[in-house]
Design a protein around this motif. Structure first.
Motif, PDB file in Angstrom:
ATOM      1  N   LYS A 270     -10.578  -0.273   9.776  1.00  0.00           N
ATOM      2  CA  LYS A 270      -9.296   0.361   9.438  1.00  0.00           C
ATOM      3  C   LYS A 270      -8.206  -0.229  10.320  1.00  0.00           C
ATOM      4  O   LYS A 270      -8.474  -0.809  11.368  1.00  0.00           O
ATOM      5  CB  LYS A 270      -9.393   1.871   9.646  1.00  0.00           C
TER       6      LYS A 270
ATOM      7  N   THR B  17       2.701  -1.453   6.988  1.00  0.00           N
ATOM      8  CA  THR B  17       1.649  -0.436   7.079  1.00  0.00           C
ATOM      9  C   THR B  17       0.326  -1.153   7.343  1.00  0.00           C
ATOM     10  O   THR B  17       0.224  -2.363   7.197  1.00  0.00           O
ATOM     11  CB  THR B  17       1.534   0.388   5.771  1.00  0.00           C
TER      12      THR B  17
ATOM     13  N   TYR C  63     -10.537   8.004   1.756  1.00  0.00           N
ATOM     14  CA  TYR C  63      -9.328   7.589   1.059  1.00  0.00           C
ATOM     15  C   TYR C  63      -8.326   7.063   2.072  1.00  0.00           C
ATOM     16  O   TYR C  63      -8.451   7.314   3.270  1.00  0.00           O
ATOM     17  CB  TYR C  63      -8.708   8.753   0.272  1.00  0.00           C
ATOM     18  N   VAL C  64      -7.358   6.327   1.581  1.00  0.00           N
ATOM     19  CA  VAL C  64      -6.284   5.794   2.413  1.00  0.00           C
ATOM     20  C   VAL C  64      -4.980   6.054   1.695  1.00  0.00           C
ATOM     21  O   VAL C  64      -4.834   5.691   0.527  1.00  0.00           O
ATOM     22  CB  VAL C  64      -6.467   4.263   2.637  1.00  0.00           C
ATOM     23  N   TRP C  65      -4.058   6.691   2.381  1.00  0.00           N
ATOM     24  CA  TRP C  65      -2.738   6.928   1.802  1.00  0.00           C
ATOM     25  C   TRP C  65      -1.989   5.618   1.673  1.00  0.00           C
ATOM     26  O   TRP C  65      -2.100   4.740   2.508  1.00  0.00           O
ATOM     27  CB  TRP C  65      -1.918   7.856   2.701  1.00  0.00           C
ATOM     28  N   GLY C  66      -1.207   5.510   0.629  1.00  0.00           N
ATOM     29  CA  GLY C  66      -0.298   4.376   0.494  1.00  0.00           C
ATOM     30  C   GLY C  66       0.914   4.625   1.357  1.00  0.00           C
ATOM     31  O   GLY C  66       1.148   5.720   1.850  1.00  0.00           O
ATOM     32  N   GLY C  67       1.670   3.636   1.593  1.00  0.00           N
ATOM     33  CA  GLY C  67       2.856   3.822   2.434  1.00  0.00           C
ATOM     34  C   GLY C  67       3.794   2.657   2.273  1.00  0.00           C
ATOM     35  O   GLY C  67       3.540   1.708   1.555  1.00  0.00           O
TER      36      GLY C  67
END
Length: 129
Positions: A66, A73, A124-128
């Protein structure tokens, strides 16, 4: 596993099977003298294939890095492999193929130890941006 269980597991119908073997329709397959041989053959083939796939997948883990390739980002890098070194090689090869060079940033990011997933898990991974 028998033919009916396989059909259920794979969401197949007799119409699907008849199409696989070039029968005119499901009824043609149902009344064919070869129906029992085909069903037995499919069940044997499926059981063999499933065992081979499970054996091939045994020992594979998901390696996750990660906060890599950060620009505005952070990114994420992951590979399905047997060990960390193999996972790094897979990611490096993929990156080099797509980007046409191997990033020093990626090399540095992947020098850290990854998170390793070897059981059922979700993330999950948030978008940014």
């Amino acid at each position: 596993m028998d033919y009916k269980e396989i059909k259920k597991e794979l969401s197949l119908t007799d119409a699907d099977i008849s199409e696989f073997f070039d029968y005119k329709n499901a009824n043609s397959f149902a009344t064919s003298s070869a129906k029992n041989r085909i069903e037995k053959g499919l069940a044997t083939f499926y059981t063999h294939s499933k065992k081979a796939w499970e054996e091939k997948m045994k020992g594979l883990k998901l390696f996750i890095w990660k906060d890599v390739l950060a620009n505005y980002t952070s990114g994420i890098a992951f590979a399905l492999a047997e060990n960390t070194e193999e996972a790094r090689k897979i990611i490096f090869a993929k990156y080099e193929k797509e980007e046409r060079y191997l990033s020093d940033t990626l090399k540095a990011d992947l020098s850290d130890e990854p998170e390793i997933v070897d059981t059922k898990d979700g993330f999950y991974v948030w978008g940014g941006g």
